[in-house]
Design an enzyme around this catalytic site. Structure first.
Site, PDB file in Angstrom:
ATOM      1  N   TYR A   1       0.822  -1.206   0.000  1.00 56.55           N
ATOM      2  CA  TYR A   1       0.000   0.000   0.000  1.00 56.55           C
ATOM      3  C   TYR A   1       0.864   1.267   0.000  1.00 56.55           C
ATOM      4  O   TYR A   1       1.680   1.470   0.904  1.00 56.55           O
ATOM      5  CB  TYR A   1      -0.939   0.036   1.215  1.00 56.55           C
ATOM      6  CG  TYR A   1      -1.866  -1.155   1.341  1.00 56.55           C
ATOM      7  CD1 TYR A   1      -2.184  -1.962   0.253  1.00 56.55           C
ATOM      8  CD2 TYR A   1      -2.426  -1.476   2.573  1.00 56.55           C
ATOM      9  CE1 TYR A   1      -3.029  -3.047   0.384  1.00 56.55           C
ATOM     10  CE2 TYR A   1      -3.283  -2.564   2.718  1.00 56.55           C
ATOM     11  CZ  TYR A   1      -3.577  -3.349   1.620  1.00 56.55           C
ATOM     12  OH  TYR A   1      -4.417  -4.432   1.760  1.00 56.55           O
TER      13      TYR A   1
ATOM     14  N   GLY B   1     -14.232  -6.778   1.827  1.00 59.12           N
ATOM     15  CA  GLY B   1     -15.276  -6.544   0.828  1.00 59.12           C
ATOM     16  C   GLY B   1     -16.687  -6.821   1.303  1.00 59.12           C
ATOM     17  O   GLY B   1     -17.531  -7.228   0.504  1.00 59.12           O
TER      18      GLY B   1
ATOM     19  N   ALA C   1     -19.441  -5.097  -0.695  1.00 57.70           N
ATOM     20  CA  ALA C   1     -19.475  -5.353  -2.142  1.00 57.70           C
ATOM     21  C   ALA C   1     -19.337  -4.063  -2.945  1.00 57.70           C
ATOM     22  O   ALA C   1     -20.182  -3.723  -3.775  1.00 57.70           O
ATOM     23  CB  ALA C   1     -20.764  -6.087  -2.520  1.00 57.70           C
TER      24      ALA C   1
ATOM     25  N   LEU D   1     -22.308  -1.597  -2.957  1.00 58.09           N
ATOM     26  CA  LEU D   1     -23.632  -2.062  -3.384  1.00 58.09           C
ATOM     27  C   LEU D   1     -24.508  -2.405  -2.186  1.00 58.09           C
ATOM     28  O   LEU D   1     -25.735  -2.301  -2.254  1.00 58.09           O
ATOM     29  CB  LEU D   1     -23.499  -3.302  -4.275  1.00 58.09           C
ATOM     30  CG  LEU D   1     -22.916  -3.079  -5.670  1.00 58.09           C
ATOM     31  CD1 LEU D   1     -22.614  -4.405  -6.338  1.00 58.09           C
ATOM     32  CD2 LEU D   1     -23.883  -2.263  -6.513  1.00 58.09           C
ATOM     33  N   LEU D   2     -23.870  -2.838  -1.084  1.00 65.08           N
ATOM     34  CA  LEU D   2     -24.623  -3.212   0.106  1.00 65.08           C
ATOM     35  C   LEU D   2     -24.637  -2.097   1.144  1.00 65.08           C
ATOM     36  O   LEU D   2     -24.692  -2.338   2.341  1.00 65.08           O
ATOM     37  CB  LEU D   2     -24.034  -4.501   0.699  1.00 65.08           C
ATOM     38  CG  LEU D   2     -24.122  -5.722  -0.235  1.00 65.08           C
ATOM     39  CD1 LEU D   2     -23.347  -6.893   0.335  1.00 65.08           C
ATOM     40  CD2 LEU D   2     -25.574  -6.110  -0.487  1.00 65.08           C
TER      41      LEU D   2
END
Length: 303
Positions: free
Chosen positions: A51, A198, A201, A204-205
């Site tokens: 990172y 994740g 998602a 999306l969630l």
């Protein structure tokens, strides 16, 4: 915040961990995010040497130096930056792992790493050599425990059978239920914890729902399926609570899961995620509804 034991180790990790990749490279902002996590009772901080060219490890280590003995630092190894830093290549050799750990320790400003994870991996890797490297690092006191970050069934099975990993980090969410068929039961049976990433998602969630939906869809779901399923999920299980709560609680409902790793780009986001983890667990009925509405997808590759 509640804690769960990480595999057979003596590490007890908060049910929510902070994925540090998202804190950015502005040290003042990153410190505020990390301080908010500490205030919320988060004790598990996940970074990687990859990172920001290692800058993330420096920022995380500096922000946590005064509470070192109260927290758990996890980092990862295996991706080697090119000399011009334009990209990276996969190098899981024993020599590189033993070199990289010392660089991570220096950047983090610590004497040992609580959880050192292989950052990916394939079945073609020199797995015996990799395990040997981690075991030597344990014996030498550079790391306390080790794990892998992988969604590949053949790789996971190899480490389960031949190593003393305490955890596997893998993507898992309501829209990515692939771990449920084989990975989660196997790992639970072997006393190895799952650390999930994740869980939302890619947004999306969250309550933004379709605002985050790519036209190409998500995994096994095309855009039209998402248009149909997401509002139904909202109506059936998230009508009286945030979608973030439902998403994080779905992960925590599986007893193989020790901690859910969520990134945050602001202190407010950390607090929202922490509130979601502290919220009411999903009922058996709610879990059943979620499973009825979504796909029990499986891993099709890396068998």
């Amino acid at each position: 915040m509640k804690k769960r034991r990480l595999g057979k180790s003596d590490l007890y990790v908060s049910e929510l961990g902070l994925g540090c990749m998202s804190v950015g490279t502005e040290e003042t902002i990153a410190r505020r995010i990390i301080e908010a996590a500490l205030e919320e009772g988060i004790n598990y901080f996940d970074t990687a040497d990859l990172y920001d060219l290692g800058e993330n490890e420096k920022i995380v280590g500096q922000a946590l130096k005064d509470v070192r003995e109260q927290i758990i630092i996890a980092t990862k190894v295996g991706n080697r930056w090119s000399k011009n830093q334009a990209g990276w290549s996969w190098d899981p050799s024993k020599a590189y792992i033993k070199e990289a750990v010392k660089n991570s320790l220096k950047r983090l400003g610590i004497d040992y790493i609580d959880l050192y994870q292989l950052h990916g991996g394939t079945i073609e890797d020199p797995i015996e050599e990799i395990i040997e490297a981690f075991e030597e690092l344990k014996a030498e006191g550079f790391i306390r425990y080790y794990g892998i970050s992988s969604i590949r069934p053949n790789v996971i099975r190899e480490y389960v059978e031949n190593s003393d990993i305490v955890s596997v980090m893998m993507q898992y969410s309501i829209l990515d239920r692939r771990p449920e068929e084989e990975a989660l039961p196997l790992l639970q049976e072997q006393g190895i914890s799952v650390v999930t990433r994740g869980p939302l998602a890619k947004g999306l969630l969250s309550d933004k729902l379709l605002e985050k939906a790519p036209e190409k869809g998500y995994l096994d779901y095309d855009y039209e399926e998402l248009r149909s399923i997401l509002p139904l999920l909202k109506e059936k299980v998230a009508a009286a609570r945030s979608f973030t709560e439902v998403a994080l609680q779905y992960n925590l409902a599986n007893s193989a899961v020790a901690s859910v790793i969520a990134g945050a780009s602001s202190p407010e986001q950390v607090r929202n995620n922490a509130a979601a983890v502290r919220s009411q667990p999903l009922s058996v009925k709610e879990i059943s509804v979620i499973k009825e509405l979504t796909k029990a997808n499986i891993y099709k590759e890396h068998r």
